[in-house]
Design a protein around this motif. Structure first.
Motif, PDB file in Angstrom:
ATOM      1  N   ASP A  12       0.826  -1.316  -0.142  1.00 29.81           N
ATOM      2  CA  ASP A  12      -0.064  -0.018  -0.025  1.00 29.81           C
ATOM      3  C   ASP A  12       0.779   1.295   0.059  1.00 29.81           C
ATOM      4  N   THR A 123     -15.214  -6.080   4.519  1.00 27.02           N
ATOM      5  CA  THR A 123     -15.588  -5.887   6.130  1.00 27.02           C
ATOM      6  C   THR A 123     -15.840  -4.709   6.659  1.00 27.02           C
ATOM      7  N   ARG A 185      -2.507 -10.007  12.248  1.00 28.32           N
ATOM      8  CA  ARG A 185      -1.551  -9.267  13.197  1.00 28.32           C
ATOM      9  C   ARG A 185      -0.811 -10.181  14.347  1.00 28.32           C
ATOM     10  N   GLY A 214      -0.227  -6.348   5.491  1.00 30.32           N
ATOM     11  CA  GLY A 214       0.449  -5.105   5.106  1.00 30.32           C
ATOM     12  C   GLY A 214       1.285  -4.247   6.269  1.00 30.32           C
ATOM     13  N   ARG A 215       0.698  -3.650   7.061  1.00 29.27           N
ATOM     14  CA  ARG A 215       1.491  -2.593   7.982  1.00 29.27           C
ATOM     15  C   ARG A 215       2.423  -3.387   9.008  1.00 29.27           C
TER      16      ARG A 215
HETATM   17  O1  C5P Z   1      -2.129  -3.139   6.621  1.00 28.65           O
HETATM   18  P1  C5P Z   1      -2.899  -4.138   6.694  1.00 28.65           P
HETATM   19  O2  C5P Z   1      -2.280  -5.412   7.444  1.00 28.65           O
HETATM   20  O3  C5P Z   1      -4.003  -3.879   7.555  1.00 28.65           O
HETATM   21  O4  C5P Z   1      -3.299  -4.243   5.182  1.00 28.65           O
HETATM   22  C1  C5P Z   1      -4.416  -5.102   4.850  1.00 28.65           C
HETATM   23  C2  C5P Z   1      -4.588  -5.163   3.358  1.00 28.65           C
HETATM   24  O5  C5P Z   1      -5.816  -5.891   3.054  1.00 28.65           O
HETATM   25  C3  C5P Z   1      -4.885  -3.506   3.023  1.00 28.65           C
HETATM   26  O6  C5P Z   1      -4.301  -3.484   1.534  1.00 28.65           O
HETATM   27  C4  C5P Z   1      -6.423  -3.593   2.792  1.00 28.65           C
HETATM   28  O7  C5P Z   1      -6.865  -2.725   1.874  1.00 28.65           O
HETATM   29  C5  C5P Z   1      -6.938  -4.996   2.465  1.00 28.65           C
HETATM   30  N1  C5P Z   1      -8.171  -5.523   2.917  1.00 28.65           N
HETATM   31  C6  C5P Z   1      -8.535  -5.569   4.039  1.00 28.65           C
HETATM   32  N2  C5P Z   1      -9.794  -5.910   4.428  1.00 28.65           N
HETATM   33  C7  C5P Z   1     -10.703  -6.239   3.312  1.00 28.65           C
HETATM   34  C8  C5P Z   1     -10.163  -6.189   2.050  1.00 28.65           C
HETATM   35  C9  C5P Z   1      -8.913  -5.809   1.891  1.00 28.65           C
HETATM   36  O8  C5P Z   1      -7.897  -5.032   4.984  1.00 28.65           O
HETATM   37  N3  C5P Z   1     -11.933  -6.624   3.505  1.00 28.65           N
END
Ligand code: C5P
Length: 237
Positions: A12, A123, A185, A214-215
């Motif tokens: 991202d 979600t 997480r 992601g993060r």
């Molecule tokens: O940083 P983080 O681990 O929260 O990133 C999760 C990724 O998954 C992001 O790209 C977010 O847009 C994507 N995503 C999500 N929930 C969903 C669909 C996609 O967190 N229901």
């Protein structure tokens, strides 16, 4: 042979420059991470970012969530197929007919195609909003299972869902039907804006086939170490 359980890093980032600064950290990694490119990066940089990342040897989930009339989706998917991505997606709300058109468009002349998955309910959509704004008079779980069944009927490979829903989807659609799950997480990590989260190990136990992270990796002090930890926890290595 495709590896059917993997950690997908959500890239991202807002620009190619930021993305490559991050990917350069993985230059010496034997296993090139599977990456997710979303709307922000794709709209900022266009198809060249996909080609360049492929050239570096990464597999790519192009997360553009197509949702349009079947003919438009078929033609757009044919373009994405030529980009040689490994996974892409549509909204299941576009109907079974649209999902079938997506699969047709994505299938190359030799019969191969990238994995194709569908978003059930985002979600971010609460049951209350679904009932009041979308006039869907069912529980969120029933809606997810119903959309997952439609996705399987259209011949797609799986759905994006919360890791906490992965078991329910496998029960309804079979063990082979893929679940791709964000909301992961580390047990000792920050949750940030995610609400329904679980750890890599627990996601695998519940039945996630791919976790999207992601993060916890991109914002870690040592992203390579965080990626390795995530792989080890998820794959039980
Ligand atoms: O940083 P983080 O681990 O929260 O990133 C999760 C990724 O998954 C992001 O790209 C977010 O847009 C994507 N995503 C999500 N929930 C969903 C669909 C996609 O967190 N229901």
């Amino acid at each position: 042979m495709q590896q059917l359980h993997d950690v997908i890093i959500a890239c991202d980032f807002k620009s190619a420059e930021d993305t490559f600064r991050f990917l350069d950290l993985f230059r010496d990694e034997e296993r090139k991470p599977f990456l997710k490119i979303g709307m922000e990066l794709y709209y900022a940089e266009g198809p060249s970012i996909v080609r360049e990342i492929k050239r570096r040897g990464h597999r790519i989930f192009l997360d553009l969530k197509l949702h349009d009339i079947p003919n438009t989706v078929r033609k757009a998917m044919a373009v994405l197929s030529r980009l040689d991505v490994d996974m892409c997606n549509v909204h299941a709300a576009g109907t079974v007919e649209m999902m079938k058109a997506a699969r047709e468009g994505l299938t190359r002349e030799d019969g191969t195609r990238p994995l194709l998955i569908a978003v059930t309910q985002l979600t971010s959509t609460s049951e209350e909003r679904m009932r009041r704004e979308l006039l869907i008079d069912a529980s969120i779980d029933d809606t997810i299972v119903h959309y997952a069944r439609n996705t399987r009927e259209a011949g797609l490979d799986g759905v994006v869902c919360s890791p906490l829903e992965a078991g329910m989807v496998h029960e309804a659609c079979g063990a082979e039907f893929l679940t791709i799950t964000p909301g992961v997480r580390f047990a000792d990590g920050e949750v940030a804006d995610q609400v329904r989260v679980t750890t890599p190990a627990r996601a695998r136990e519940i039945g996630s086939d791919f976790i999207v992270v992601g993060r916890p990796i991109t914002a870690a002090a040592d992203p390579v170490a965080a990626y390795r930890r995530c792989m080890a926890e998820f794959l039980g290595e």
